[in-house]
Design a protein around this motif. Structure first.
Motif, PDB file in Angstrom:
ATOM      1  N   PRO A  15      -8.536  -1.108  -9.869  1.00 37.44           N
ATOM      2  CA  PRO A  15      -8.662   0.255  -9.318  1.00 37.44           C
ATOM      3  C   PRO A  15      -7.432   0.698  -8.547  1.00 37.44           C
ATOM      4  CG  PRO A  15     -10.688  -0.989  -8.960  1.00 37.44           C
ATOM      5  CD  PRO A  15      -9.660  -1.976  -9.447  1.00 37.44           C
ATOM      6  N   ARG A  16      -6.851  -0.194  -7.765  1.00 37.03           N
ATOM      7  CA  ARG A  16      -5.682   0.181  -6.957  1.00 37.03           C
ATOM      8  C   ARG A  16      -4.489   0.498  -7.862  1.00 37.03           C
ATOM      9  NH1 ARG A  16      -4.002  -3.006  -1.448  1.00 37.03           N
ATOM     10  NH2 ARG A  16      -2.046  -1.932  -1.009  1.00 37.03           N
ATOM     11  N   GLY A  58     -13.285  12.938  -4.691  1.00 35.09           N
ATOM     12  CA  GLY A  58     -13.560  11.853  -5.627  1.00 35.09           C
ATOM     13  C   GLY A  58     -12.405  10.872  -5.731  1.00 35.09           C
ATOM     14  N   TRP A  59     -11.185  11.421  -5.869  1.00 39.52           N
ATOM     15  CA  TRP A  59     -10.005  10.550  -5.916  1.00 39.52           C
ATOM     16  C   TRP A  59      -9.778   9.871  -4.565  1.00 39.52           C
ATOM     17  CZ3 TRP A  59      -7.898   8.644  -9.978  1.00 39.52           C
ATOM     18  CH2 TRP A  59      -7.904   9.344 -11.187  1.00 39.52           C
ATOM     19  N   ASP A 105       0.821  -1.197   0.000  1.00 47.64           N
ATOM     20  CA  ASP A 105       0.000   0.000   0.000  1.00 47.64           C
ATOM     21  C   ASP A 105       0.857   1.250   0.000  1.00 47.64           C
ATOM     22  OD1 ASP A 105      -2.617   1.017  -0.047  1.00 47.64           O
ATOM     23  OD2 ASP A 105      -2.386   1.642   2.023  1.00 47.64           O
ATOM     24  N   SER A 106       1.822   1.268  -0.874  1.00 48.50           N
ATOM     25  CA  SER A 106       2.787   2.347  -0.904  1.00 48.50           C
ATOM     26  C   SER A 106       2.149   3.683  -1.222  1.00 48.50           C
ATOM     27  CB  SER A 106       3.868   2.034  -1.941  1.00 48.50           C
ATOM     28  OG  SER A 106       3.282   1.747  -3.189  1.00 48.50           O
ATOM     29  N   THR A 107       1.206   3.735  -2.165  1.00 48.60           N
ATOM     30  CA  THR A 107       0.602   4.991  -2.557  1.00 48.60           C
ATOM     31  C   THR A 107      -0.300   5.533  -1.468  1.00 48.60           C
ATOM     32  OG1 THR A 107       0.694   4.269  -4.835  1.00 48.60           O
ATOM     33  CG2 THR A 107      -0.702   6.128  -4.362  1.00 48.60           C
ATOM     34  N   THR A 108      -0.964   4.674  -0.733  1.00 53.42           N
ATOM     35  CA  THR A 108      -1.764   5.125   0.403  1.00 53.42           C
ATOM     36  C   THR A 108      -0.893   5.835   1.418  1.00 53.42           C
ATOM     37  OG1 THR A 108      -3.404   3.375   0.152  1.00 53.42           O
ATOM     38  CG2 THR A 108      -3.181   4.347   2.334  1.00 53.42           C
ATOM     39  N   HIS A 109       0.267   5.245   1.727  1.00 53.87           N
ATOM     40  CA  HIS A 109       1.192   5.887   2.662  1.00 53.87           C
ATOM     41  C   HIS A 109       1.720   7.194   2.084  1.00 53.87           C
ATOM     42  CE1 HIS A 109       0.894   2.370   5.045  1.00 53.87           C
ATOM     43  NE2 HIS A 109       1.570   1.594   4.218  1.00 53.87           N
ATOM     44  N   ILE A 148     -11.731   2.809  -2.148  1.00 47.39           N
ATOM     45  CA  ILE A 148     -12.421   1.675  -2.770  1.00 47.39           C
ATOM     46  C   ILE A 148     -11.410   0.683  -3.333  1.00 47.39           C
ATOM     47  CG2 ILE A 148     -13.885   0.985  -4.707  1.00 47.39           C
ATOM     48  CD1 ILE A 148     -15.453   3.608  -4.259  1.00 47.39           C
ATOM     49  N   GLY A 149     -10.402   1.192  -4.049  1.00 51.57           N
ATOM     50  CA  GLY A 149      -9.366   0.319  -4.587  1.00 51.57           C
ATOM     51  C   GLY A 149      -8.593  -0.393  -3.498  1.00 51.57           C
ATOM     52  N   PHE A 150      -8.324   0.314  -2.420  1.00 47.16           N
ATOM     53  CA  PHE A 150      -7.616  -0.263  -1.282  1.00 47.16           C
ATOM     54  C   PHE A 150      -8.409  -1.430  -0.677  1.00 47.16           C
ATOM     55  CE2 PHE A 150      -7.163  -0.109   3.409  1.00 47.16           C
ATOM     56  CZ  PHE A 150      -5.814  -0.414   3.522  1.00 47.16           C
TER      57      PHE A 150
END
Length: 377
Positions: A274-275, A295-296, A2-6, A302-304
């Motif tokens: 989606p992720r 929205g993003w 989950d690199s982009t979430t971080h 949702i993708g996560f």
């Protein structure tokens, strides 16, 4: 993984970060979703593994791959899901650096086992349909076990870099944040922007694009072979006769095999696309930081969640598509269901059972249809 979430959590991407956690819907929705994932995934994958290990008649080539797939999902759900569910719920990463590294490693390992096993399953089905004689050369079971073991080794090796690099970063989410927060972060700060881009693109290629191209190629060739075999199957033109009926049943069984594996692949694509799309947009669009809005944010969450939902869907798909797995699930999970007589008198070749392949032998005028031990629907 989950690199982009971080990354999004650790950078000043928009005014969304100023919304208090107790006022965000994901603070309450994500834990509920992950609780559902945990219960369904542990029960579904755990029961699937138990079914195959307990019942000798279920230990065949496709089921070995499916158990390997379920084991990876089971470990991810058991160990990673309880910790990962807090990313959108609490402000700080509260579990320390060891759990941070373990969490990143398990996510990479699990998705690697999943996508590489799906690729191996597609190759196995291609061989069973297009060249069934080759499939039965040597020791198929031993070959499958070795392939599954190799997949785990590769997936573990690919997960090690993130485990080694990830750390707990203390940072402010926006310039006015005087206190700062701790986040589990996979990008060393002194590697600037080139590493996040490379990291994202590498995972998109290895864990998504290349496997999907390979699987699509296998299925295109399988579809072509099935269409040709439907036209050329001996006895098909005869209006009556057991030979034509048997050939039709064999063809239908082979189609069911391909459909079930294809369903696994479709679920993987739906849950992971989606992720990957968000990750690519976030790191490669020059306007992603300016365009990042509610929205993003919703699309990211949702993708996560969907990427974790994939880890509990395969047992559900098997329950819906496989008659024999459904009978065993009913037996072990729904004890109030009437026990099926088929479970008391299982045949040696009924493993996921009706997954059958046909082998042509003899002269041009005679064919012998051989049922192989594969799997069942």
């Amino acid at each position: 993984m989950d690199s982009t979430t971080h990354a999004a959590n650790a950078t000043n991407v928009s005014a969304i970060e100023h919304v208090p956690y107790h006022m965000r819907p994901e603070t309450y929705i994500v834990p509920v979703v992950f609780g559902f994932i945990f219960l369904l995934g542990i029960i579904g994958n755990g029961t699937l593994i138990f079914i195959v290990l307990k019942n000798k008649c279920m230990r065949n080539v496709p089921n070995i791959y499916i158990v390997s797939l379920s084991l990876g999902d089971f470990l991810l759900i058991l160990i990673s899901v309880p910790f990962t569910s807090t990313i959108y719920t609490v402000r700080n990463w509260p579990f320390g650096e060891v759990v941070c590294k373990l969490n990143e490693f398990l996510q990479d390992m699990s998705v690697g086992v999943s996508v590489f096993t799906l690729t191996a399953l597609s190759a196995d089905r291609y061989t069973a349909i297009v060249d069934p004689m080759k499939k039965h050369m040597g020791n198929p079971t031993r070959r499958t076990v070795m392939t599954s073991f190799a997949i785990w080794i590769v997936a573990i090796c690919l997960g090690v870099p993130d485990a080694a690099i990830s750390y707990v970063l203390f940072t402010g989410l926006h310039p006015d944040d005087a206190n700062g927060v701790n986040v589990c972060y996979p990008y060393p700060l002194d590697w600037q922007t080139w590493y996040p881009k490379l990291h994202t693109f590498w995972k998109f290629l290895i864990y998504f694009l290349i496997p999907m191209v390979i699987i699509s190629t296998y299925y295109s060739l399988m579809a072509k072979n099935l269409m040709l075999s439907t036209q050329n199957m001996p006895g098909e033109k005869a209006e009556k006769g057991s030979g034509a009926q048997h050939a039709a049943k064999q063809m239908e069984a082979r189609k069911k095999v391909a459909k079930m594996v294809l369903m696994f692949v479709v679920l993987f694509v739906i849950c992971w696309a989606p992720r990957h799309l968000f990750n690519m947009w976030f790191h490669f669009s020059p306007w992603s930081r300016e365009q990042f809005n509610s929205g993003w944010q919703a699309f990211r969450i949702i993708g996560f969640c969907m990427s974790f939902i994939n880890s509990c869907l395969n047992p559900v798909a098997l329950y819906c598509l496989s008659k024999q797995f459904r009978k065993y699930y009913n037996r072990y999970l729904f004890c109030w269901c009437r026990r099926s007589p088929d479970l008391q008198t299982t045949e040696p070749n009924s493993a996921m059972y009706n997954f059958t392949s046909t082998v042509r032998r003899g002269s041009a005028n005679s064919y012998t249809m051989v049922t192989s031990q594969t799997a069942a629907v």
